[in-house]
Design a protein around this motif. Sequence first.
Motif, PDB file in Angstrom:
ATOM      1  N   ALA A 116       9.856  25.548  -1.202  1.00 59.98           N
ATOM      2  CA  ALA A 116       9.587  26.844  -1.827  1.00 59.98           C
ATOM      3  C   ALA A 116       8.278  26.855  -2.616  1.00 59.98           C
ATOM      4  O   ALA A 116       7.849  27.906  -3.112  1.00 59.98           O
ATOM      5  CB  ALA A 116      10.756  27.231  -2.732  1.00 59.98           C
ATOM      6  N   GLY A 117       7.634  25.693  -2.723  1.00 62.87           N
ATOM      7  CA  GLY A 117       6.327  25.642  -3.389  1.00 62.87           C
ATOM      8  C   GLY A 117       5.189  26.078  -2.468  1.00 62.87           C
ATOM      9  O   GLY A 117       4.085  26.387  -2.941  1.00 62.87           O
ATOM     10  N   PHE A 118       5.431  26.146  -1.159  1.00 61.53           N
ATOM     11  CA  PHE A 118       4.343  26.464  -0.223  1.00 61.53           C
ATOM     12  C   PHE A 118       3.747  27.867  -0.406  1.00 61.53           C
ATOM     13  O   PHE A 118       2.532  28.036  -0.299  1.00 61.53           O
ATOM     14  CB  PHE A 118       4.807  26.255   1.219  1.00 61.53           C
ATOM     15  CG  PHE A 118       4.934  24.799   1.595  1.00 61.53           C
ATOM     16  CD1 PHE A 118       3.934  23.891   1.265  1.00 61.53           C
ATOM     17  CD2 PHE A 118       6.039  24.336   2.293  1.00 61.53           C
ATOM     18  CE1 PHE A 118       4.037  22.547   1.611  1.00 61.53           C
ATOM     19  CE2 PHE A 118       6.154  22.994   2.645  1.00 61.53           C
ATOM     20  CZ  PHE A 118       5.161  22.097   2.297  1.00 61.53           C
ATOM     21  N   PRO A 119       4.557  28.912  -0.664  1.00 61.75           N
ATOM     22  CA  PRO A 119       3.944  30.243  -0.812  1.00 61.75           C
ATOM     23  C   PRO A 119       2.889  30.297  -1.918  1.00 61.75           C
ATOM     24  O   PRO A 119       1.801  30.842  -1.708  1.00 61.75           O
ATOM     25  CB  PRO A 119       5.145  31.143  -1.153  1.00 61.75           C
ATOM     26  CG  PRO A 119       6.337  30.442  -0.594  1.00 61.75           C
ATOM     27  CD  PRO A 119       6.032  28.976  -0.684  1.00 61.75           C
ATOM     28  N   ARG A 120       3.193  29.702  -3.068  1.00 59.84           N
ATOM     29  CA  ARG A 120       2.227  29.726  -4.179  1.00 59.84           C
ATOM     30  C   ARG A 120       1.002  28.874  -3.852  1.00 59.84           C
ATOM     31  O   ARG A 120      -0.123  29.227  -4.184  1.00 59.84           O
ATOM     32  CB  ARG A 120       2.889  29.223  -5.468  1.00 59.84           C
ATOM     33  CG  ARG A 120       3.853  30.213  -6.049  1.00 59.84           C
ATOM     34  CD  ARG A 120       3.144  31.379  -6.754  1.00 59.84           C
ATOM     35  NE  ARG A 120       2.684  31.007  -8.077  1.00 59.84           N
ATOM     36  CZ  ARG A 120       1.669  31.600  -8.701  1.00 59.84           C
ATOM     37  NH1 ARG A 120       0.995  32.560  -8.109  1.00 59.84           N
ATOM     38  NH2 ARG A 120       1.326  31.225  -9.912  1.00 59.84           N
ATOM     39  N   LEU A 121       1.234  27.740  -3.165  1.00 59.59           N
ATOM     40  CA  LEU A 121       0.102  26.885  -2.786  1.00 59.59           C
ATOM     41  C   LEU A 121      -0.844  27.667  -1.878  1.00 59.59           C
ATOM     42  O   LEU A 121      -2.072  27.633  -2.047  1.00 59.59           O
ATOM     43  CB  LEU A 121       0.615  25.625  -2.072  1.00 59.59           C
ATOM     44  CG  LEU A 121      -0.451  24.658  -1.573  1.00 59.59           C
ATOM     45  CD1 LEU A 121      -1.234  24.054  -2.745  1.00 59.59           C
ATOM     46  CD2 LEU A 121       0.171  23.533  -0.730  1.00 59.59           C
ATOM     47  N   ALA A 122      -0.264  28.388  -0.924  1.00 62.32           N
ATOM     48  CA  ALA A 122      -1.096  29.180  -0.002  1.00 62.32           C
ATOM     49  C   ALA A 122      -1.908  30.188  -0.799  1.00 62.32           C
ATOM     50  O   ALA A 122      -3.124  30.332  -0.598  1.00 62.32           O
ATOM     51  CB  ALA A 122      -0.206  29.893   1.019  1.00 62.32           C
ATOM     52  N   GLN A 123      -1.249  30.877  -1.703  1.00 62.33           N
ATOM     53  CA  GLN A 123      -1.939  31.930  -2.445  1.00 62.33           C
ATOM     54  C   GLN A 123      -3.027  31.354  -3.356  1.00 62.33           C
ATOM     55  O   GLN A 123      -4.133  31.886  -3.433  1.00 62.33           O
ATOM     56  CB  GLN A 123      -0.932  32.719  -3.264  1.00 62.33           C
ATOM     57  CG  GLN A 123      -1.518  34.032  -3.713  1.00 62.33           C
ATOM     58  CD  GLN A 123      -0.603  34.733  -4.668  1.00 62.33           C
ATOM     59  OE1 GLN A 123       0.024  34.102  -5.517  1.00 62.33           O
ATOM     60  NE2 GLN A 123      -0.518  36.030  -4.542  1.00 62.33           N
ATOM     61  N   GLN A 124      -2.706  30.241  -4.017  1.00 60.15           N
ATOM     62  CA  GLN A 124      -3.710  29.633  -4.900  1.00 60.15           C
ATOM     63  C   GLN A 124      -4.910  29.145  -4.110  1.00 60.15           C
ATOM     64  O   GLN A 124      -6.005  29.008  -4.650  1.00 60.15           O
ATOM     65  CB  GLN A 124      -3.075  28.481  -5.697  1.00 60.15           C
ATOM     66  CG  GLN A 124      -2.223  28.998  -6.841  1.00 60.15           C
ATOM     67  CD  GLN A 124      -1.158  28.003  -7.317  1.00 60.15           C
ATOM     68  OE1 GLN A 124      -1.040  26.906  -6.773  1.00 60.15           O
ATOM     69  NE2 GLN A 124      -0.390  28.399  -8.315  1.00 60.15           N
ATOM     70  N   ALA A 180      -0.932  20.924   5.377  1.00 59.41           N
ATOM     71  CA  ALA A 180      -2.214  21.178   6.052  1.00 59.41           C
ATOM     72  C   ALA A 180      -2.242  22.602   6.608  1.00 59.41           C
ATOM     73  O   ALA A 180      -3.254  23.305   6.498  1.00 59.41           O
ATOM     74  CB  ALA A 180      -2.432  20.158   7.170  1.00 59.41           C
ATOM     75  N   ALA A 181      -1.136  23.045   7.195  1.00 57.55           N
ATOM     76  CA  ALA A 181      -1.069  24.410   7.748  1.00 57.55           C
ATOM     77  C   ALA A 181      -1.201  25.443   6.634  1.00 57.55           C
ATOM     78  O   ALA A 181      -1.910  26.452   6.775  1.00 57.55           O
ATOM     79  CB  ALA A 181       0.251  24.607   8.501  1.00 57.55           C
ATOM     80  N   VAL A 182      -0.562  25.177   5.519  1.00 59.64           N
ATOM     81  CA  VAL A 182      -0.607  26.108   4.382  1.00 59.64           C
ATOM     82  C   VAL A 182      -2.041  26.234   3.867  1.00 59.64           C
ATOM     83  O   VAL A 182      -2.529  27.338   3.595  1.00 59.64           O
ATOM     84  CB  VAL A 182       0.330  25.609   3.248  1.00 59.64           C
ATOM     85  CG1 VAL A 182       0.094  26.386   1.969  1.00 59.64           C
ATOM     86  CG2 VAL A 182       1.784  25.709   3.677  1.00 59.64           C
ATOM     87  N   LEU A 183      -2.723  25.093   3.764  1.00 62.15           N
ATOM     88  CA  LEU A 183      -4.079  25.110   3.201  1.00 62.15           C
ATOM     89  C   LEU A 183      -5.091  25.699   4.176  1.00 62.15           C
ATOM     90  O   LEU A 183      -6.233  25.981   3.799  1.00 62.15           O
ATOM     91  CB  LEU A 183      -4.494  23.689   2.790  1.00 62.15           C
ATOM     92  CG  LEU A 183      -3.681  23.116   1.619  1.00 62.15           C
ATOM     93  CD1 LEU A 183      -4.079  21.671   1.343  1.00 62.15           C
ATOM     94  CD2 LEU A 183      -3.843  23.969   0.357  1.00 62.15           C
ATOM     95  N   ASP A 184      -4.685  25.891   5.420  1.00 61.93           N
ATOM     96  CA  ASP A 184      -5.601  26.428   6.432  1.00 61.93           C
ATOM     97  C   ASP A 184      -5.348  27.913   6.719  1.00 61.93           C
ATOM     98  O   ASP A 184      -6.098  28.545   7.450  1.00 61.93           O
ATOM     99  CB  ASP A 184      -5.426  25.623   7.729  1.00 61.93           C
ATOM    100  CG  ASP A 184      -6.369  26.082   8.821  1.00 61.93           C
ATOM    101  OD1 ASP A 184      -7.597  26.074   8.573  1.00 61.93           O
ATOM    102  OD2 ASP A 184      -5.879  26.477   9.901  1.00 61.93           O
ATOM    103  N   CYS A 185      -4.300  28.506   6.137  1.00 63.35           N
ATOM    104  CA  CYS A 185      -3.954  29.881   6.549  1.00 63.35           C
ATOM    105  C   CYS A 185      -4.641  30.931   5.682  1.00 63.35           C
ATOM    106  O   CYS A 185      -5.078  30.648   4.557  1.00 63.35           O
ATOM    107  CB  CYS A 185      -2.436  30.090   6.520  1.00 63.35           C
ATOM    108  SG  CYS A 185      -1.726  30.267   4.891  1.00 63.35           S
TER     109      CYS A 185
END
Length: 249
Positions: free
Chosen positions: A205-213, A184-189
């Motif tokens: 380690a998948g979170f950085p790409r999720l944030a960028q996408q 949720a934090a990743v999708l909100d940043c």
Amino acid sequence: MADTDILELRRLVGDARRIVAFTGAGISTESGIADFRGPNGIYRNKMPSADFNTFIRSEDFRRESWRRRFSGTGQITQAEPNAGHIAVAALYRMKKLTYVITQNIDGLHQKAGVPDDRVIQLHGNANYAACLSCEKRYELDEVRDMFFPDETPPYCTECGGIIKTATISFGQPMPVIEMQRAEAAVLDCDLFIVLGSSLVVYPAAGFPRLAQQNGSKLVIVNNEPTDLDPYCDLVLHQPIGETMSAVID
Ligand code: NAD
């Protein structure tokens, strides 16, 4: 350090409104805690021994784990936050940072002043212990008293379950609630900053790409290259403390 990179990082931080800092063992090396895969990392010297299934199965292994825990130099429990942790806490006070998502178990973000509910600990915390069955919390001093003098591995006083430091060991499932909060934090940043992670341990380690996408800017500050460097808006192969201090000054 290239001034243009610092200026660019300052600009990205200045424009951002909801920063997530994603931290790994590299942010704590300047506090004297060895990382896993850096030049002086634990993997370079010996394999880590904290395997969950063996811990559950073998009382001898648990005895040895607690013996080492209590005979060690207290590297994690005695460590103090460094300039990197302090800069991250400053970003929180500046109302820029929403959450820290950390793979670390050292509790140094909280010690630097980021409130507990703003630190999502994916791999738990080594500064206390818990019952694996009923989750009752135990302070390490309490566990030490239970363990010594006869070195009996401690069992929960409420339910008889096995007590273990409140960390996620190899072979142990990822904590569901923390993973959901992190996502949720990743999708909100709008700015995702990786600080000191080799980015090889999944699923974290998948979170950085999720944030960028999802439209966020992506920055990595790490001494060594990572596989995600090509996807970043900015990469700084620089020490975290010095770099992040220059950003908040
Ligand atoms: P890692 O050891 O795999 O990678 C750390 C990265 O940080 C390396 O690429 C290294 O070059 C870089 N680095 C080290 N010091 C740096 C500095 N001062 N400035 C910039 N870069 C620096 O760490 P990871 O990706 O977090 O994965 C390892 C796992 O180990 C994590 O899951 C974590 O739970 C655990 N761990 C935690 C601690 C801790 O709590 N402090 C310590 C060791 C291991």
